[in-house]
Design a protein around this motif. Sequence first.
Motif, PDB file in Angstrom:
ATOM      1  N   THR A  90       0.851  -1.193   0.000  1.00 34.66           N
ATOM      2  CA  THR A  90       0.000   0.000   0.000  1.00 34.66           C
ATOM      3  C   THR A  90       0.885   1.242   0.000  1.00 34.66           C
ATOM      4  OG1 THR A  90      -0.140   0.163   2.404  1.00 34.66           O
ATOM      5  CG2 THR A  90      -1.818  -1.192   1.297  1.00 34.66           C
ATOM      6  N   ILE A  91       0.421   2.271  -0.648  1.00 33.68           N
ATOM      7  CA  ILE A  91       1.159   3.551  -0.674  1.00 33.68           C
ATOM      8  C   ILE A  91       1.298   4.073   0.746  1.00 33.68           C
ATOM      9  CG2 ILE A  91       1.002   5.950  -1.425  1.00 33.68           C
ATOM     10  CD1 ILE A  91      -0.369   4.879  -3.987  1.00 33.68           C
ATOM     11  N   GLU A  92       0.258   3.880   1.561  1.00 37.45           N
ATOM     12  CA  GLU A  92       0.281   4.366   2.946  1.00 37.45           C
ATOM     13  C   GLU A  92       1.411   3.726   3.750  1.00 37.45           C
ATOM     14  OE1 GLU A  92      -3.588   4.989   1.113  1.00 37.45           O
ATOM     15  OE2 GLU A  92      -2.492   3.124   1.449  1.00 37.45           O
ATOM     16  N   ALA A  93       1.643   2.433   3.542  1.00 36.97           N
ATOM     17  CA  ALA A  93       2.704   1.750   4.282  1.00 36.97           C
ATOM     18  C   ALA A  93       4.080   2.268   3.873  1.00 36.97           C
ATOM     19  CB  ALA A  93       2.611   0.236   4.068  1.00 36.97           C
ATOM     20  N   VAL A  94       4.281   2.471   2.576  1.00 31.84           N
ATOM     21  CA  VAL A  94       5.554   3.014   2.101  1.00 31.84           C
ATOM     22  C   VAL A  94       5.757   4.420   2.664  1.00 31.84           C
ATOM     23  CG1 VAL A  94       6.870   3.729   0.056  1.00 31.84           C
ATOM     24  CG2 VAL A  94       5.544   1.608  -0.003  1.00 31.84           C
ATOM     25  N   GLN A  95       4.712   5.232   2.630  1.00 35.70           N
ATOM     26  CA  GLN A  95       4.810   6.597   3.156  1.00 35.70           C
ATOM     27  C   GLN A  95       5.078   6.596   4.661  1.00 35.70           C
ATOM     28  OE1 GLN A  95       1.079   8.211   1.794  1.00 35.70           O
ATOM     29  NE2 GLN A  95       1.995   9.003  -0.101  1.00 35.70           N
ATOM     30  N   ALA A  96       4.465   5.672   5.383  1.00 36.71           N
ATOM     31  CA  ALA A  96       4.671   5.595   6.835  1.00 36.71           C
ATOM     32  C   ALA A  96       6.129   5.268   7.162  1.00 36.71           C
ATOM     33  CB  ALA A  96       3.736   4.559   7.459  1.00 36.71           C
ATOM     34  N   VAL A  97       6.710   4.350   6.418  1.00 37.63           N
ATOM     35  CA  VAL A  97       8.112   4.004   6.646  1.00 37.63           C
ATOM     36  C   VAL A  97       9.005   5.192   6.290  1.00 37.63           C
ATOM     37  CG1 VAL A  97      10.009   2.496   5.901  1.00 37.63           C
ATOM     38  CG2 VAL A  97       7.779   1.528   6.483  1.00 37.63           C
ATOM     39  N   ASN A  98       8.685   5.882   5.213  1.00 39.22           N
ATOM     40  CA  ASN A  98       9.469   7.067   4.851  1.00 39.22           C
ATOM     41  C   ASN A  98       9.357   8.166   5.908  1.00 39.22           C
ATOM     42  OD1 ASN A  98      10.668   6.120   2.517  1.00 39.22           O
ATOM     43  ND2 ASN A  98       8.920   6.688   1.244  1.00 39.22           N
ATOM     44  N   ARG A  99       8.170   8.332   6.473  1.00 38.20           N
ATOM     45  CA  ARG A  99       8.020   9.314   7.563  1.00 38.20           C
ATOM     46  C   ARG A  99       8.864   8.909   8.763  1.00 38.20           C
ATOM     47  NH1 ARG A  99       2.748   9.217   5.998  1.00 38.20           N
ATOM     48  NH2 ARG A  99       2.146   7.818   7.678  1.00 38.20           N
ATOM     49  N   ALA A 100       8.855   7.624   9.083  1.00 35.65           N
ATOM     50  CA  ALA A 100       9.659   7.139  10.212  1.00 35.65           C
ATOM     51  C   ALA A 100      11.147   7.340   9.942  1.00 35.65           C
ATOM     52  CB  ALA A 100       9.357   5.663  10.484  1.00 35.65           C
ATOM     53  N   LEU A 101      11.565   7.161   8.694  1.00 35.50           N
ATOM     54  CA  LEU A 101      12.976   7.347   8.344  1.00 35.50           C
ATOM     55  C   LEU A 101      13.441   8.779   8.578  1.00 35.50           C
ATOM     56  CD1 LEU A 101      13.260   5.336   5.010  1.00 35.50           C
ATOM     57  CD2 LEU A 101      14.635   4.972   7.060  1.00 35.50           C
ATOM     58  N   THR A 102      12.538   9.716   8.380  1.00 35.57           N
ATOM     59  CA  THR A 102      12.937  11.127   8.429  1.00 35.57           C
ATOM     60  C   THR A 102      12.479  11.867   9.680  1.00 35.57           C
ATOM     61  OG1 THR A 102      10.969  11.752   7.169  1.00 35.57           O
ATOM     62  CG2 THR A 102      12.984  11.300   5.916  1.00 35.57           C
ATOM     63  N   CYS A 103      11.798  11.198  10.590  1.00 32.56           N
ATOM     64  CA  CYS A 103      11.232  11.929  11.742  1.00 32.56           C
ATOM     65  C   CYS A 103      12.248  12.232  12.836  1.00 32.56           C
ATOM     66  CB  CYS A 103      10.028  11.193  12.318  1.00 32.56           C
ATOM     67  SG  CYS A 103      10.429   9.669  13.163  1.00 32.56           S
ATOM     68  N   ALA A 104      13.338  11.474  12.910  1.00 35.58           N
ATOM     69  CA  ALA A 104      14.337  11.729  13.962  1.00 35.58           C
ATOM     70  C   ALA A 104      15.442  12.599  13.397  1.00 35.58           C
ATOM     71  CB  ALA A 104      14.931  10.422  14.474  1.00 35.58           C
ATOM     72  N   PRO A 105      15.831  13.642  14.138  1.00 40.89           N
ATOM     73  CA  PRO A 105      16.929  14.468  13.655  1.00 40.89           C
ATOM     74  C   PRO A 105      18.211  13.641  13.591  1.00 40.89           C
ATOM     75  CG  PRO A 105      16.257  15.122  15.873  1.00 40.89           C
ATOM     76  CD  PRO A 105      15.315  14.062  15.416  1.00 40.89           C
ATOM     77  N   GLY A 106      18.915  13.759  12.491  1.00 39.21           N
ATOM     78  CA  GLY A 106      20.116  12.954  12.310  1.00 39.21           C
ATOM     79  C   GLY A 106      21.397  13.655  12.716  1.00 39.21           C
ATOM     80  N   ALA A 107      21.336  14.944  12.916  1.00 37.81           N
ATOM     81  CA  ALA A 107      22.559  15.685  13.226  1.00 37.81           C
ATOM     82  C   ALA A 107      23.006  15.442  14.663  1.00 37.81           C
ATOM     83  CB  ALA A 107      22.328  17.172  13.012  1.00 37.81           C
ATOM     84  N   LEU A 108      24.292  15.214  14.834  1.00 41.25           N
ATOM     85  CA  LEU A 108      24.868  15.106  16.176  1.00 41.25           C
ATOM     86  C   LEU A 108      25.185  16.513  16.654  1.00 41.25           C
ATOM     87  CD1 LEU A 108      27.284  12.063  15.696  1.00 41.25           C
ATOM     88  CD2 LEU A 108      25.014  12.085  16.713  1.00 41.25           C
TER      89      LEU A 108
END
Length: 198
Positions: A90-108
């Motif tokens: 489902t498009i929703e599942a792909v979008q949910a994983v992409n949101r999870a990938l980008t929701c945490a700040p990556g900068a130290l």
Amino acid sequence: MRNMSDTLLAAAPGAEEHPCLALVNSASGLPAGKRYDELSSPEAAAAWLLARDLIARESVLHEHCRGRLAALRADLRDLLTAHTTGDLPTIEAVQAVNRALTCAPGALLLRFDPTAGFTRSADHPVTQVIEHVMAVIAEDAASLLSGDQASLLASCEADSCQRFFLRTHARRQWCSTRCGDRVRAARAYARKREVHSV
């Protein structure tokens, strides 16, 4: 603290190396129509995450956090199911994983302590603990689904089992010896009944 799945089921092949598999397998069916859910409460979810070194011991999860983790589990199940069956996710599942990938700040962030001097560390206050966990699990899922091990991903063929695993050999059909034994016993019982009914 041991839970029902720890006592009844060993980790499926690949689940110890891949937190996305462990998360998807944290809820499944058991024989006789029973189910287990290792994320059944915020405390259970925190214990599950702590056992996999995904959160610090002092981390506290709330129901909202548990719900978000359970929602990610459902989306990952959709993606893994689509991958193993050859269906479209489902498009929703792909979008949910992409949101999870980008929701945490990556900068130290740069920190200074008079005794330690300058250091760098991620900033994960209580409100960001679950975002960090979800980003780690989503990264693992994205890497697994798009990487060399994607062709090894399989779903257990035992009735009522909904766990996923990485095939350790081409003929492997079940996530555990327990599921394999259950299927073989059911087949033997069916053959025996067929012989006696003739």
